[in-house]
Scaffold this active site. Structure first.
Site, PDB file in Angstrom:
ATOM      1  N   GLY A 220      43.339  32.462  32.303  1.00  0.00           N
ATOM      2  CA  GLY A 220      42.603  31.453  33.075  1.00  0.00           C
ATOM      3  C   GLY A 220      41.216  31.969  33.398  1.00  0.00           C
ATOM      4  N   SER A 221      40.693  31.542  34.545  1.00  0.00           N
ATOM      5  CA  SER A 221      39.296  31.848  34.861  1.00  0.00           C
ATOM      6  C   SER A 221      39.145  33.245  35.467  1.00  0.00           C
ATOM      7  CB  SER A 221      38.760  30.806  35.848  1.00  0.00           C
ATOM      8  OG  SER A 221      39.466  30.911  37.064  1.00  0.00           O
ATOM      9  N   THR A 222      37.935  33.777  35.380  1.00  0.00           N
ATOM     10  CA  THR A 222      37.664  35.104  35.943  1.00  0.00           C
ATOM     11  C   THR A 222      37.855  35.126  37.464  1.00  0.00           C
ATOM     12  OG1 THR A 222      36.227  35.659  34.098  1.00  0.00           O
ATOM     13  CG2 THR A 222      35.891  36.919  36.121  1.00  0.00           C
ATOM     14  N   THR A 224      39.868  33.429  39.378  1.00  0.00           N
ATOM     15  CA  THR A 224      41.303  33.455  39.689  1.00  0.00           C
ATOM     16  C   THR A 224      41.892  34.810  39.291  1.00  0.00           C
ATOM     17  OG1 THR A 224      41.437  31.070  39.405  1.00  0.00           O
ATOM     18  CG2 THR A 224      43.504  32.254  39.343  1.00  0.00           C
ATOM     19  N   GLY A 225      41.444  35.350  38.176  1.00  0.00           N
ATOM     20  CA  GLY A 225      41.897  36.686  37.759  1.00  0.00           C
ATOM     21  C   GLY A 225      41.572  37.733  38.815  1.00  0.00           C
ATOM     22  N   GLU A 242      43.889  37.752  30.827  1.00  0.00           N
ATOM     23  CA  GLU A 242      43.087  37.209  29.735  1.00  0.00           C
ATOM     24  C   GLU A 242      42.227  36.120  30.341  1.00  0.00           C
ATOM     25  OE1 GLU A 242      41.507  35.270  27.518  1.00  0.00           O
ATOM     26  OE2 GLU A 242      43.218  34.488  26.410  1.00  0.00           O
ATOM     27  N   CYS A 276      39.545  29.850  25.001  1.00  0.00           N
ATOM     28  CA  CYS A 276      38.906  31.031  25.601  1.00  0.00           C
ATOM     29  C   CYS A 276      38.030  31.748  24.588  1.00  0.00           C
ATOM     30  CB  CYS A 276      39.945  31.959  26.205  1.00  0.00           C
ATOM     31  SG  CYS A 276      41.307  32.329  25.116  1.00  0.00           S
TER      32      CYS A 276
END
Ligand code: NDP
Length: 468
Positions: A220-222, A224-225, A242, A276
């Site tokens: 997902g998004s950076t 949220t990561g 990822e 992605c």
């Protein structure tokens, strides 16, 4: 009546929270109602995975591979229903949804066939030291909305193969194909081995913090990561992250444009650009800029944009309104800043989140569409004067998932190591395969998926020292 249910402990379970509406992005109407889990239901799912773990992890590899091949059989048998759900909630054209399901089957079978070696560090007269692989425990998987079924398979199959049990949470925007997968697998896997719960970001957060989840795989998004990484510190969860990319492609000077334009278009606009590792910024020598933009625009304008179920449709809607708004804002800004729109450039005037494939020429550093991941049907094309300048600009962003070089193979191979990214493609892009590891560097995350390395990320290394 809601025909889709979560799978907890091998059984259909409805959510304790109010159901959520899943929209069809091609008409903005409700396509499905999805159950929403409470945190108490997440805890039940984790408890069930924990209970199933001792038996599942102690099966022989051969036995687990039999189960995994049965998963592939079941997906194959139900391919058309799964593909149809994907079109309805995700938006991609039917043929692409069928490819997604086919890819899920291929990945499952390949993952079941990978040999796991025992590493021998020393084998002398008096001593043998071996590296053996053990399962980790309960693995949590949080998936996004772009390739919902495929990414679920990328997460759960390696985890199961290595003897872990799984709790999977799909994106709230596209949960139904994954709920269906969980239901189909109730007859295949022992209860508790795979639990599927649908819920929002609160459930994702609770998974990241959960003391009984030992590893988390997230795509997902950076931002949220980053949240997940902070929350995972509670029990030092293993992580595979990822995250997004903003992949650059560099067309080397004097490249044969006729030979590469189809490939450039296909890899930039795969899944309407919502991939992605799609090509998201294209650098081209100033002498070839106008010609390449026109050639790309010629392919763009031939696309048939419409409902993924429609005959002959090659290009579906953007998956959700927030993503569409982001794309609109980025293109409008670039336009105001002097970019040239060669094709597309405006939302279609009808219901549905339709935005035609858009080629932006004269794009440059500083424009948001170049600096940030657009994650949609837009390709900015940027002129360069020297290859060194193109490489510096390609590396100037915070993320580093993939990158590509197009043109002379020898020159491209020599330059590949200068790109700051996890995968480099030469005369290609966005090509991910079940036997080749894939992952990012910088703010695109860490860890890899696929191949032996991806499989081993779902295991712990135990070093056994034998004094003979
Ligand atoms: P998010 O990263 O927010 O969502 C991905 C998944 O994480 C969803 O299942 C989501 O749940 C869940 N989630 C949300 N908040 C949390 C949290 N705090 N802890 C744990 N899990 C959480 O992506 P978006 O859907 O919002 O998309 C935003 C951007 O992310 C896109 O514009 C694109 O740039 C990038 N993206 C990248 C993808 C990739 O393949 N690398 C895929 C999708 C998006 P829920 O949706 O149910 O709230």
């Amino acid at each position: 009546m809601n025909q889709f249910a979560m799978t907890i402990d091998g059984k259909d379970v409805q959510g304790e929270m109010p159901s959520s509406m899943v929209l069809n992005p091609a008409n903005e109407q409700q396509a499905f109602l999805a159950p929403m889990a409470s945190v108490a239901q997440l805890n039940k799912a984790v408890e069930s995975a924990k209970t199933a773990y001792p038996n599942w992890s102690s099966l022989t590899q051969t036995k687990r591979d039999e189960y995994i091949n049965k998963i592939a059989d079941v997906i194959e048998l139900n391919a058309s229903v799964l593909a149809s759900i994907i079109v309805e909630e995700q938006g991609k054209p039917t043929q692409l949804a069928q490819m997604e399901v086919g890819g899920a089957v291929a990945w499952t079978r390949h993952t079941a066939s990978i040999e796991i070696p025992v590493e021998v560090y020393e084998d002398s007269e008096n001593k043998r030291i071996e590296g053996r692989r053990k399962s980790i425990g309960v693995v949590g998987s949080i998936t996004p909305w772009n390739w919902p079924l495929m990414i679920a398979i990328w997460h759960i199959i390696p985890a199961l193969r290595m003897g872990n049990t799984v709790v999977l949470k799909p994106s709230e925007l596209t949960p139904v194909n994954t709920l269906k997968l969980g239901q189909l697998l109730q007859d295949v896997l022992p209860a508790g081995v795979l639990n599927v719960i649908s819920g929002g970001g609160d459930i994702g957060r609770a998974m990241s913090e959960h003391q009984q989840i030992n590893k988390l795989v997230f795509t997902g998004s950076t931002p949220t990561g980053q949240n997940i990484m902070q929350a995972a510190a509670t029990n030092l969860k293993r992580l595979t992250l990822e995250l997004g990319g903003n992949d650059a492609g560099i067309v080397l000077p004097n490249a044969d444009l006729d030979a590469i334009t189809e490939g450039l278009f296909a890899t930039a606009f795969i899944n309407m650009g919502q991939t992605c590792a799609a090509l998201k910024r294209l650098y081209v020598h100033e002498s070839q800029h106008d010609e390449l933009c026109q050639k790309l625009a010629d392919i763009a304008t031939k696309q048939v944009v419409g409902d993924g179920f429609g005959d002959g449709v090659t290009f579906g809607p953007v998956q959700n309104s927030a993503q569409l708004e982001k794309v609109i804002a980025m293109v409008d800004e670039a336009n105001q800043q002097g970019a040239v729109i060669y094709s597309g450039g405006a939302r279609l005037d009808k219901a549905g989140y339709f935005y035609p494939p858009t080629i932006i020429g004269n794009a440059r550093s500083g424009m948001r569409v170049v600096e940030e991941e657009q994650f949609g049907p837009v390709l900015p094309v940027i002129k360069y004067k020297s290859v060194e300048q193109a490489i510096t600009e390609a590396n100037s962003v915070e993320v580093g998932l993939g990158g590509s070089l197009w043109g002379d193979v020898e020159q491209a191979s020599e330059l590949a190591s200068q790109l700051e990214c996890g995968s480099v493609w030469i005369n290609g892009h966005a090509e991910v395969l079940p036997h080749a590891p894939f992952g990012g560097c910088k703010m695109s995350g860490f860890g890899v998926e696929f191949g032996l390395e991806g499989l081993l990320e779902n295991s712990l290394l135990q070093v056994v020292n034998i004094n003979k």
